[in-house]
Design a protein around this motif. Structure first.
Motif, PDB file in Angstrom:
ATOM      1  N   VAL A  16      10.835   1.710   1.418  1.00 16.30           N
ATOM      2  CA  VAL A  16       9.607   1.403   2.166  1.00 16.30           C
ATOM      3  C   VAL A  16       9.772   0.120   2.975  1.00 16.30           C
ATOM      4  O   VAL A  16       9.246   0.007   4.084  1.00 16.30           O
ATOM      5  CB  VAL A  16       8.390   1.330   1.210  1.00 16.30           C
ATOM      6  N   HIS A  43       9.129  -0.576   7.116  1.00 16.45           N
ATOM      7  CA  HIS A  43       8.233  -1.620   7.637  1.00 16.45           C
ATOM      8  C   HIS A  43       9.007  -2.722   8.370  1.00 16.45           C
ATOM      9  O   HIS A  43       8.463  -3.808   8.587  1.00 16.45           O
ATOM     10  CB  HIS A  43       7.420  -2.229   6.486  1.00 16.45           C
ATOM     11  N   LYS A  64       0.843  -1.205   0.000  1.00 16.78           N
ATOM     12  CA  LYS A  64       0.000   0.000   0.000  1.00 16.78           C
ATOM     13  C   LYS A  64       0.873   1.249   0.000  1.00 16.78           C
ATOM     14  O   LYS A  64       0.660   2.184  -0.781  1.00 16.78           O
ATOM     15  CB  LYS A  64      -0.923  -0.019   1.218  1.00 16.78           C
ATOM     16  N   ASP A  65       1.882   1.275   0.884  1.00 18.71           N
ATOM     17  CA  ASP A  65       2.759   2.449   0.974  1.00 18.71           C
ATOM     18  C   ASP A  65       3.605   2.615  -0.287  1.00 18.71           C
ATOM     19  O   ASP A  65       3.841   3.729  -0.751  1.00 18.71           O
ATOM     20  CB  ASP A  65       3.667   2.342   2.204  1.00 18.71           C
ATOM     21  N   GLU A  96       1.363   4.114  -3.034  1.00 17.97           N
ATOM     22  CA  GLU A  96       1.077   5.540  -2.811  1.00 17.97           C
ATOM     23  C   GLU A  96       2.269   6.403  -3.195  1.00 17.97           C
ATOM     24  O   GLU A  96       2.126   7.433  -3.861  1.00 17.97           O
ATOM     25  CB  GLU A  96       0.695   5.786  -1.347  1.00 17.97           C
ATOM     26  N   GLN A  97       3.459   5.988  -2.756  1.00 20.76           N
ATOM     27  CA  GLN A  97       4.653   6.781  -3.061  1.00 20.76           C
ATOM     28  C   GLN A  97       4.944   6.803  -4.557  1.00 20.76           C
ATOM     29  O   GLN A  97       5.361   7.823  -5.109  1.00 20.76           O
ATOM     30  CB  GLN A  97       5.851   6.252  -2.274  1.00 20.76           C
TER      31      GLN A  97
END
Length: 703
Positions: free
Chosen positions: A304, A308, A253-254, A257-258
């Protein structure tokens, strides 16, 4: 539940794209910039000053404090030097924020420490970055704050390409010029430009960061140099397309988005075949933009993952025994008014232009298979290509039943009178609709497969820039188009000439077409019978760059000079030697400081157990047998370690170049495998608590 995300609202919000330029630039400046982008017209400094000012103002609104010329030297990764927008202080103690057209168009990073393959001496440090205005600038947000990134080419003081982008842009110009010649012959007078479109699928592994930090091999080389297979691998096929675990879903998801914010069209995500392996695929973009975007994808995946508590492994073969990672390079040619030259239409046998394009591609791939193979070579890919998972090291083209049938008609009768239809796929379930069936199946074992309206080059390594493979593809196809146009432009009867040429190319280059199982031993034998090259390793592939045939082609289309090709070959031999040297020395370090001490300590505990059991009057046969087996493997480990030390020292003492790279490949690599074998067997016997690092099972199943 958090704030709902609307992708359309955030997509491209950090990109200085066409919409932003239209809004912010004066009409004449915008018009001049579009002319530069579309026609390659030189940008005047006064125009560049206006663009730079507006770009700076826009970037500052996004929080940017610095700008960087973001380029791709011959290291395989991107490079950047950051400068702030601060200019000379004012008398009142304040500073001006400025960014000039000169700073936008040209930068001057030190070139001395980048690989140049003899193009630059260390004392000749000057290198230039030049703005590639066809790839939009963007603002990147990370721990450093916000930085305006300007995609650039990088060349030496004397004009030689020191990067991946310059040859790519040259090759795009070459294939554009020859494609326009070809479509003009078929009556297309409206298209003004033909661009290679590329969609690179990116495979990667994710492991837990804490476990990663306990493995020196992963830290130093990106792959595991030791490791026994766990009881379960990928044999159940349960990970492939399986439900995405929550930790991984949060990461994806991240990432999405980025990437969306910087204009990367991240579309598809799924679990791949191996445990802990995943894939991300974007929508197509123009080749140079696709290359820039793929570098952004790789950087974003790594960044990312750290956020995480994980590490992203982009190595082609992080784990022995399970699938490695590649990067499927989907390539096609598209006109500026939306026509795909690789679209067969509903009846390929009637689409003469398509058949000429197709047979030209077959000719290009057949005549330059060695260059295509070289473009996908790196030390990691040596473990993957041909290893019963990836395409074999032999280049062949998959066309599918429909196109193969059309070609066979052309070869046997001189004309194609029909095309196989797709038909219907009957599901046999009343509640499910019957599906329209494609005329062509897919072939996962083919290195170069036609998949509907594009070719999928499946050999590219997962951490490699896709620039190299696309430079080769663009140039070899440009050459094939040029040769076809030379014949057809001077033909008295165009219809007859094009028909004869399609038949000629189909007949002469049919040996490259193979629709069967590329993993089979039978194919290796069949390929040899056909005379197709089987280049098994990177060191055996590199010489393809500097053959007279390759030099003549690249120089003809002004993509590379002989000097640039020789420098690239030198860099690749050097990089191979350095990569294997690091791997060998990491193995030496791990065996000496971790495995051997851990096993010695464990044998001491085992020996004490044998004595204690015997003193208690019980049979210690099992313990004694185990002690003997471990001691024997320990002895083999020590012997293999000493041999690896000897050969690595011998290799390191050699002069840099092809001979050294070949010694690393043919002598040091087998010695590395000889050291790994007893250590991996010891891992299966020694108490897990005594083993000094996380196992394959820990890494692949506990993330």
């Amino acid at each position: 539940m958090g704030e709902l995300l609307n992708v359309a609202d955030i997509f491209g919000e950090d990109v200085f794209n066409d919409t932003v330029m239209q809004e912010r630039l004066p009409k004449k400046v915008y018009k001049d910039l579009k002319k530069t982008i579309e026609e390659g017209k030189e940008l005047e400094l006064a125009t560049a000053d206006v663009i730079a000012h507006e770009m700076k103002e826009w970037a500052i609104e996004k929080g940017a404090t610095h700008y960087t010329h973001w380029f791709q030297p011959l290291t395989g990764v991107t490079a950047e030097k950051h400068d702030s927008f601060i200019s000379a202080p004012m008398g009142n103690g304040k500073v001006l924020m400025s960014f000039s057209g000169k700073e936008l168009i040209k930068g001057e990073p030190d070139a001395s420490s980048f690989p140049s393959g003899g193009l630059r001496a260390t004392f000749e440090a000057r290198g230039y970055t030049a703005w590639d205005c066809t790839s939009p600038a963007f603002v990147r947000h990370d721990a450093a704050g916000a930085t305006l990134c300007i995609p650039t080419a990088f060349c030496s003081y004397t004009g030689e390409a020191l990067d991946q982008k310059t040859p790519l842009l040259r090759s795009m110009e070459a294939v554009n010029a020859q494609s326009l010649r070809l479509i003009r012959l078929f009556g297309n007078t409206t298209s003004k430009k033909v661009t290679p479109s590329v969609g690179p699928e990116q495979e990667y592994f994710l492991v837990d960061a804490a476990k990663f930090q306990q493995r020196k091999d992963l830290i130093y080389t990106g792959r595991t140099l030791f490791g026994a297979m766990p009881p379960k691998g990928q044999e159940l096929d349960d990970h492939y397309f399986g439900t995405i675990r929550q930790r991984i879903a949060g990461f994806m998801k991240d990432v999405n988005e980025q990437l969306w914010r910087v204009g990367v069209t991240s579309k598809t995500q799924h679990n791949e075949v191996a445990p802990a392996q995943h894939e991300l695929a974007p929508i197509y973009a123009e080749a140079n933009v696709a290359v820039d975007h793929n570098h952004l994808v790789m950087q974003t995946l790594k960044r990312v993952a750290c956020q995480h508590g994980m590490k992203c492994l982009l190595h082609e073969k992080p784990f022995a025994g399970v699938n490695g990672s590649g990067k499927h390079n989907n390539w096609s040619l598209t006109t500026d008014d939306g026509k795909n030259l690789l679209d067969p239409g509903k009846t390929p046998h009637e689409n003469i232009q398509f058949l000429l394009v197709l047979t030209c591609v077959l000719k290009a791939v057949d005549e330059h298979a060695d260059l295509l193979r070289e473009s996908a070579s790196d030390p990691g890919n040596d473990h993957r290509l041909g290893a019963n998972e990836a395409p074999p090291a032999i280049i062949s083209v998959f066309l599918g039943e429909q196109l193969e049938d059309v070609l066979e008609q052309l070869i046997s009768t001189g004309e194609a009178t029909h095309s196989l239809k797709g038909g219907k796929l009957e599901t046999g379930v009343r509640t499910l609709p019957d599906l329209a069936k494609d005329a062509t199946d897919r072939n996962r074992t083919s290195p170069f497969a036609f998949t509907g309206n594009k070719f999928e080059f499946r050999m590219v390594g997962s951490r490699d820039s896709i620039a190299g493979p696309n430079v080769v593809l663009n140039t070899i196809v440009a050459e094939a188009f040029a040769e076809a146009c030379d014949v057809l432009e001077s033909a008295e009867d165009f219809g007859l000439a094009v028909h004869d040429l399609i038949k000629k190319y189909a007949t002469e280059h049919y040996r490259i077409v193979f629709n069967g199982n590329g993993y089979s031993d039978e194919w290796v034998a069949e390929a040899e019978r056909r005379g197709l090259p089987n280049i098994r390793s990177m060191v055996e592939a590199i010489p393809a760059l500097t053959t007279d045939k390759a030099v003549a082609m690249f120089e003809k289309f002004k993509v590379f000079t002989r000097t640039e090709l020789e420098s690239r070959a030198e860099i690749k031999f050097e990089n191979y030697a350095k990569a294997i040297n690091i791997e060998a020395r990491t193995m030496i370090d791990m065996a000496s400081k971790q495995f051997i001490p851990a096993v010695i300590k464990y044998t001491k505990e085992l020996a004490d157990t044998v004595i204690a059991v015997k003193e208690a009057g019980a049979d210690a046969g099992v313990q004694a047998e185990l002690l003997g087996e471990i001691s024997g493997l320990l002895s083999k480990t020590k012997q293999a370690l000493e041999e690896l030390i000897r050969l690595t020292d011998q290799a390191a003492a050699m002069s840099e170049g092809e001979a050294q790279a070949r010694f690393y490949h043919f002598d040091v690599v087998p010695a590395m495998e000889a050291l790994r074998a007893p250590v991996d067997r010891l891992e299966m016997i020694v108490d897990k608590e005594a083993w000094p690092m996380p196992s394959y099972g820990d890494l692949m199943f506990e993330v």
